[in-house]
Design an enzyme around this catalytic site. Structure first.
Site, short mmCIF file in Angstrom:
data_model
loop_
_atom_site.label_atom_id
_atom_site.label_comp_id
_atom_site.label_asym_id
_atom_site.label_seq_id
_atom_site.Cartn_x
_atom_site.Cartn_y
_atom_site.Cartn_z
CD GLN A 66 2.37 0.57 0.43
OE1 GLN A 66 1.58 1.11 -0.01
NE2 GLN A 66 2.48 -0.41 1.23
CG ASP A 95 -1.79 2.07 11.31
OD1 ASP A 95 -2.30 2.34 10.01
OD2 ASP A 95 -2.17 1.97 11.98
CD GLU A 105 0.71 -3.74 5.68
OE1 GLU A 105 1.01 -3.83 4.59
OE2 GLU A 105 -0.08 -3.21 6.10
CG ASP A 111 -3.01 -9.93 -2.04
OD1 ASP A 111 -3.48 -10.61 -3.05
OD2 ASP A 111 -3.78 -8.92 -1.63
CG ASP A 121 -6.75 0.12 8.57
OD1 ASP A 121 -5.60 0.03 9.35
OD2 ASP A 121 -7.07 1.27 7.96
CB THR A 142 -3.74 2.11 0.46
OG1 THR A 142 -3.52 0.55 -0.01
CG2 THR A 142 -2.58 2.29 1.44
#
Ligand code: SAM
Length: 280
Positions: free
Chosen positions: A32, A87, A107, A139, A157, A159
């Site tokens: 991304q 994050d 993540e 993944d 959490d 996208t």
């Protein structure tokens, strides 16, 4: 100097514009486009593929509601799984619970973690240094399909259901999440604006209901995420969130020595009370 504006591209007919002081850092990763922006209204913001993920000014609302609702609903959470969350805000809040012995974060994009540790330290606040945390780069769907580990709480959490996260909104993924949860396990996920992304809430709720006995939406208002109430889904086979008494939630809050900026035992009780239009 003219003000520079960033326009979010999440909603088809609604554009959120943020005045930007500077672009702190940006990079295209294999997954991304990643940007850290210094915004005038919300402080530093993490943006992925043109969509605001979190901002310094109100991240605590989202991270506290995604973490303390399931962890305080559970009698004694020891092992927590976080899918996404690069994050660091969710792991920060989970590691505040003294009963928590282990947190596994899966993540897909390690660059998000690296960038946030360096350019957004106000969110992770050193959580990545905690010995109880294990970070898995990969993944989340593949992880829950193959892991032998078992968890008390799973927090998704991710996208929105585009790109690498699309697989995290499928029934097969929810079945695998249920597989890695212990008997009184709880899973939660965010579903976006209940007004501008209402289909996301409905679809996720109906898919989760194919897997879990109890599925309950809950709400919070988070200024960074335009579109009124922001939706979350609580799922479990054994724990019915509405049954948790205020007294019990207050005792768990005290025992965990939590002092949150948004979450309280009373907010926990209230957030499951839905407007008539949202009775999903
Ligand atoms: N709070 C934000 C929101 O509500 O939109 C989400 C923030 S968090 C940074 C989202 C993370 O999910 C990103 O870092 C992204 O790389 C990660 N992610 C997306 N798809 C994934 C997948 N299939 N497995 C694991 N992590 C994934």
């Amino acid at each position: 100097m003219p003000t520079r504006w960033f326009f979010e591209t999440l909603h088809r007919h609604v554009r959120q514009g943020l005045a930007v002081g500077k672009v702190v850092a940006q990079r295209r990763t294999p997954f991304q486009k990643l940007q850290i922006l210094e915004t005038m209204a919300y402080g530093r913001a993490l943006v992925l593929d043109g969509v605001v993920q979190t901002t310094e000014r109100d991240e605590h609302i989202y991270h506290e509601m995604m973490t303390h609702v399931p962890l305080c609903a559970h009698p004694k959470p020891r092992c927590v799984l976080v899918i996404g969350g690069g994050d660091g805000g969710i792991v920060r809040e989970a590691l505040r619970h003294p009963t928590v012995e282990r947190v596994v974060m899966v993540e897909i994009d390690p660059e998000v973690i690296r960038f946030c540790r360096r350019h957004l330290p106000a969110i992770c606040q050193g959580a990545f240094e905690d010995k109880r945390l294990q970070v898995v780069a990969g993944d989340g769907a593949r992880y829950v399909r193959s892991t032998g580990e078992r968890f008390d709480v799973a927090i998704v959490d991710s996208t929105d259901p585009i790109g690498p996260a699309r697989v995290l909104f499928q029934t097969a993924f929810y079945r695998d999440v249920a597989r890695v949860l212990r008997r009184r396990g709880v899973a939660v996920r965010q579903t976006g604006s209940t007004f501008l992304q209402s289909r996301e809430l409905d679809e996720a709720a109906s898919r989760l209901r194919r897997v879990f006995r109890v599925v309950a939406p809950y709400l919070a208002a988070i200024p960074t995420y335009v579109g009124g109430f922001f939706g979350f889904l609580f799922a479990s086979d054994r724990i019915q969130p509405a049954r948790a008494t205020l007294a019990r939630l207050e005792s768990r809050y005290r025992c965990a020595r939590l002092a949150c900026r948004y979450y309280t035992p009373a907010i926990h009780r209230a957030c499951f009370v839905l407007p008539a239009s949202l009775k999903a």
